[in-house]
Design an enzyme around this catalytic site. Structure first.
Site, PDB file in Angstrom:
ATOM      1  N   HIS A 318       2.063 -22.939  78.769  1.00 24.76           N
ATOM      2  CA  HIS A 318       2.027 -23.137  77.308  1.00 24.76           C
ATOM      3  C   HIS A 318       1.153 -24.321  76.892  1.00 24.76           C
ATOM      4  O   HIS A 318       0.217 -24.157  76.111  1.00 24.76           O
ATOM      5  CB  HIS A 318       3.443 -23.333  76.748  1.00 24.76           C
ATOM      6  CG  HIS A 318       3.445 -23.930  75.379  1.00 24.76           C
ATOM      7  ND1 HIS A 318       3.327 -23.177  74.237  1.00 24.76           N
ATOM      8  CD2 HIS A 318       3.479 -25.229  74.958  1.00 24.76           C
ATOM      9  CE1 HIS A 318       3.315 -23.967  73.179  1.00 24.76           C
ATOM     10  NE2 HIS A 318       3.407 -25.224  73.586  1.00 24.76           N
ATOM     11  N   HIS A 530      21.092 -33.774  42.867  1.00 24.76           N
ATOM     12  CA  HIS A 530      19.899 -33.314  42.157  1.00 24.76           C
ATOM     13  C   HIS A 530      19.034 -34.461  41.636  1.00 24.76           C
ATOM     14  O   HIS A 530      17.977 -34.217  41.051  1.00 24.76           O
ATOM     15  CB  HIS A 530      20.304 -32.418  40.978  1.00 24.76           C
ATOM     16  CG  HIS A 530      20.678 -31.028  41.390  1.00 24.76           C
ATOM     17  ND1 HIS A 530      21.581 -30.768  42.395  1.00 24.76           N
ATOM     18  CD2 HIS A 530      20.247 -29.819  40.950  1.00 24.76           C
ATOM     19  CE1 HIS A 530      21.704 -29.462  42.544  1.00 24.76           C
ATOM     20  NE2 HIS A 530      20.894 -28.860  41.683  1.00 24.76           N
TER      21      HIS A 530
END
Ligand SMILES: Cc1ncc(C[n+]2csc(CCOP(=O)(O)OP(=O)(O)O)c2C)c(N)n1
Length: 722
Positions: A318, A530
């Site tokens: 890889h 939020h």
């Protein structure tokens, strides 16, 4: 494998039975049944491409595809070995797939890498960069020389560790962070559909091909991208999945057991699995994909490190050099006798012929563009060049500012943004808006703005769904494609969900505009989950990103103008949910925000205190200055709508803006980080150092002591007047 050329010849002979017709002076051929089924609206040129491709195949292929693929493998092995780092396994595994794609399907012209109607090729698995570098060299892109391949991963080479947009021709997007390329490709495919709907498939008619790995498909962003692509039925998007069952840790089964075919099918794709080392199967799957009615996934079963005697099929190939012995073994297995970095002349010739395949199509395309109605042609060329329409932007912003001077508005800056968009969207047809399911909150869709759908791509607005990360990466893809300036909306707190894509947009120097509303505790009742606190600082930390936080409706229009004019960088527009007063009531023809900061209020004489603020806190700073004036202290207020633009100004300007007052106060309903550059480490900062809370916003400002009184109190304390 070796009889592939014959199989291809058979295909070409089949094509001899097609019908011919004349278009723009060029003779093309199409299947008889396609000729029958063409709607009157559709251009004949739209369906001719596959036949052209097959025709050209015969000319270019007289070398076995396996030998052509081995050229990729050898270059990948050699370059990684020389660099002593890199990823040979993926290019070796996907060499056969890439060979069929580049020699028979991909529409591209190495002599003009920016040809607007080229097919886009996205190597989403960017670690396999040697795959694309080898392809660019072999097909003859100027600049991608064998010397560059030899200098893989070295300083100042164009063959960087991962493919970087702008470094080498033919690289459509910067990849490496897995999943991003796939989502960029969705944006490119949307851009293609939209521009084809606007300008006609006579001039816009291309496909987007992606090579994606297991890692790409494991990343969450891939789900967002796949779902949107399936929903929009992006049938000219073709993903070639390197289905090798290996990732860095070893077998994929260690961490994943998703049935990718079912997953893609569930999202509305057409999906199939093939042997990724069988050119005939690859060819057949790609051929079928040309006429798909949905986006296409082709899972290509491959062996990572194909040809390496002991490392093939293993994670060992890889991400590290194979080593001299393994390379020698691979050369033997593959029958590759050429010296390192040498490609036998006949193989290179065949590759160069493949690179020349689309020249005829390119020439025909140019004729078709030349045949366009004059104004349509110049508009198409303008948009693809990324130039703004002359005066249109300045005129639109001027109108907004004149109206605001005549009739000042106390509105939220998100509403001011909508007001600006009402002038900008009609003036700039390249603007494509959107929102991640917060359209009504972000105010990014002006009245009557048509929506892009699978049935009609001529719209101007995309409902991205609740997919912030995908949305940001899709916008990068649209900007990379060209012809579009994408903007979209979400809450500022969710910029974290977009951050990897915002970062890449900045790295790639792309004009992408992120409208991010609900930009502080000022959003109120939704509470700390939020309420962004650290987000402005985190965004300001990204190089080449402009973070705008306008204080009123006039600044909002000016910041929009600056974001649209910033050709080479993305922008954030941080906007309020809550109303703010209009502080700029006089009409200024100039864009006062252009230098990032300016004095918005000040005493006639010398100021003892300078108060710097952004966005909704500028009005608070002005209130603080008034209170100080009541106490006989002269204070000035500087609005800083954009730190980046301000810090880029020359020293003289910066000094003048920062001023000589001994006391400097920064006010922003966010963390202090990034503010020392303006107020100095000894400056006073009034802002947040914790998360927010859930309550009506006016109460929150009091609770967190971000008020005019707090500003005045801080200054007076420092002056010893409390
Ligand atoms: C977002 C992201 N996380 C992690 C990495 C590091 N990384 C590079 S390749 C890879 C996975 C390799 O597996 P696969 O995608 O199947 O590629 P192959 O081994 O088949 O080449 C990882 C985790 C990355 N590039 N991007």
């Amino acid at each position: 494998m070796n009889d592939f050329p014959n199989c291809f010849r058979a295909l070409c002979m089949k094509d001899a039975q097609v019908v011919g017709y004349i278009d723009s002076g060029a003779s093309h051929a199409i299947h008889p049944q396609k000729a029958l089924s063409m709607s009157p609206k559709a251009s004949p040129t739209a369906t001719v491409a596959p036949a052209e491709r097959r025709e050209q195949l015969a000319a270019s292929v007289n070398i076995a595809p396996a030998s052509m693929a081995n050229a990729i493998r050898a270059l990948a092995m050699d370059a990684v070995e020389q660099a002593k780092s890199g990823h040979p396994g993926m290019p070796m595994g996907m060499a056969d797939v890439a060979t069929v794609l580049f020699t028979h399907f991909l529409k591209f012209d190495p002599a003009d890498p920016a040809w607007p109607d080229r097919d886009r090729f996205v190597l989403s698995a960017g670690h396999g960069s040697m795959l694309i570098y080898a392809l660019l060299y072999l097909t003859g892109y100027e600049g991608m020389t064998i010397e560059q391949i030899k200098r893989f991963r070295q300083l100042d080479s164009i063959t960087a560790g991962h493919p970087e947009f702008g470094h080498a021709p033919g690289i459509e997007t910067t990849t490496g962070p897995l999943g991003q390329g796939l989502a960029n490709a969705v944006g490119m495919a949307i851009a293609e559909k939209h521009l084809a709907a606007v300008f006609g498939d006579v001039v816009v008619n291309h496909r987007t091909y992606v090579v994606a790995s297991d890692g790409d498909l494991m990343e969450g962003i891939s789900q967002e991208a796949i779902a949107l692509a399936g929903h929009l039925k992006l049938n000219k998007l073709i993903v070639l999945f390197d289905d090798n069952g290996i990732s860095i840790d070893g077998k994929l089964a260690l961490a994943d057991s998703v049935d990718q075919l079912k997953r893609f099918e569930a999202a509305g794709w057409s999906a199939s699995r093939i042997d990724g080392h069988d050119p005939a199967a690859i060819n057949a799957a790609l051929e079928k994909a040309q006429t798909a009615s949905k986006p296409v996934l082709i899972a290509c079963k491959t062996k990572i490190g194909f040809g390496a005697p002991s490392k093939q099929g293993s994670e060992k190939s890889h991400g590290s050099p194979l080593g001299a012995e393994e390379i020698a073994g691979a050369r033997k297995t593959l029958g590759w006798t050429a010296a390192p970095f040498e490609v036998p002349a006949d193989i290179l010739k065949a590759w160069r012929a493949a690179g020349a395949r689309s020249k005829g199509m390119h020439a025909h395309w140019k004729k078709r563009v030349a045949g366009l109605d004059r104004s349509k042609r110049s508009e198409f060329e303008r948009r693809m060049a990324g130039d703004l329409p002359t005066n249109a932007l300045a005129d639109a912003v001027r109108t907004v500012k004149e109206n605001l001077a005549a009739q000042p508005k106390e509105i939220a800056t998100r509403a001011a943004s909508e007001l600006a968009l009402e002038s900008l969207v009609p003036a700039l047809p390249e603007m494509i808006g959107g929102s991640a399911d917060l359209t009504g909150s972000n105010n990014t869709r002006i009245k009557g703005m048509p929506v892009i759908s699978s049935a009609d791509f001529s719209g101007r607005f995309i409902h991205y769904g609740v997919r912030e990360h995908g949305m940001a990466a899709v916008m990068n893809g649209m900007a990379l494609h060209g012809g579009i300036i994408p903007y979209s909306g979400t809450f500022l707190v969710f910029s974290d969900y977009c951050r990897p894509a915002i970062r890449l947009g900045a790295l790639m120097q792309k004009r992408v505009i992120h409208v991010m509303t609900h930009d502080s505790i000022g959003l109120g009742e939704d509470g700390p989950t939020h309420q962004p606190v650290e987000h402005l600082a985190a965004l300001r930390a990204i190089p080449n990103l402009l973070v705008f936080r306008p204080c009123d409706a006039v600044e909002t229009a000016e910041c929009w103008q600056l974001a649209l004019e910033a050709r080479n960088r993305p922008s954030i527009l941080a906007l309020t949910r809550q109303n703010v007063p209009q502080l700029r009531n006089r009409f200024d023809a100039d864009n006062i925000c252009a230098r990032g900061a300016y004095e918005i209020a000040g005493p006639d004489g010398r100021a003892e205190v300078s108060i710097f603020a952004t966005g909704s806190e500028v009005a608070i700073a002005v209130g603080g200055a008034r209170l100080l004036a009541d106490r006989g202290v002269a204070a000035r207020v500087v609005s800083v709508p954009c730190f980046e633009l301000f810090l880029e100004q020359n020293e003289e300007f910066r000094r003048a803006i920062i001023g000589e007052a001994m006391i400097k106060i920064g006010v922003e309903a966010a963390v202090r980080q990034s503010w020392d550059a303006v107020i100095g480490s000894d400056g006073i900062f009034i802002g947040m150092n914790s998360f927010g809370a859930s309550a009506p916003y006016k109460e929150l400002y009091k609770k967190f002591k971000i008020t005019a009184e707090a500003v005045a109190h801080a200054a007076l304390t420092k002056l010893g007047k409390m």
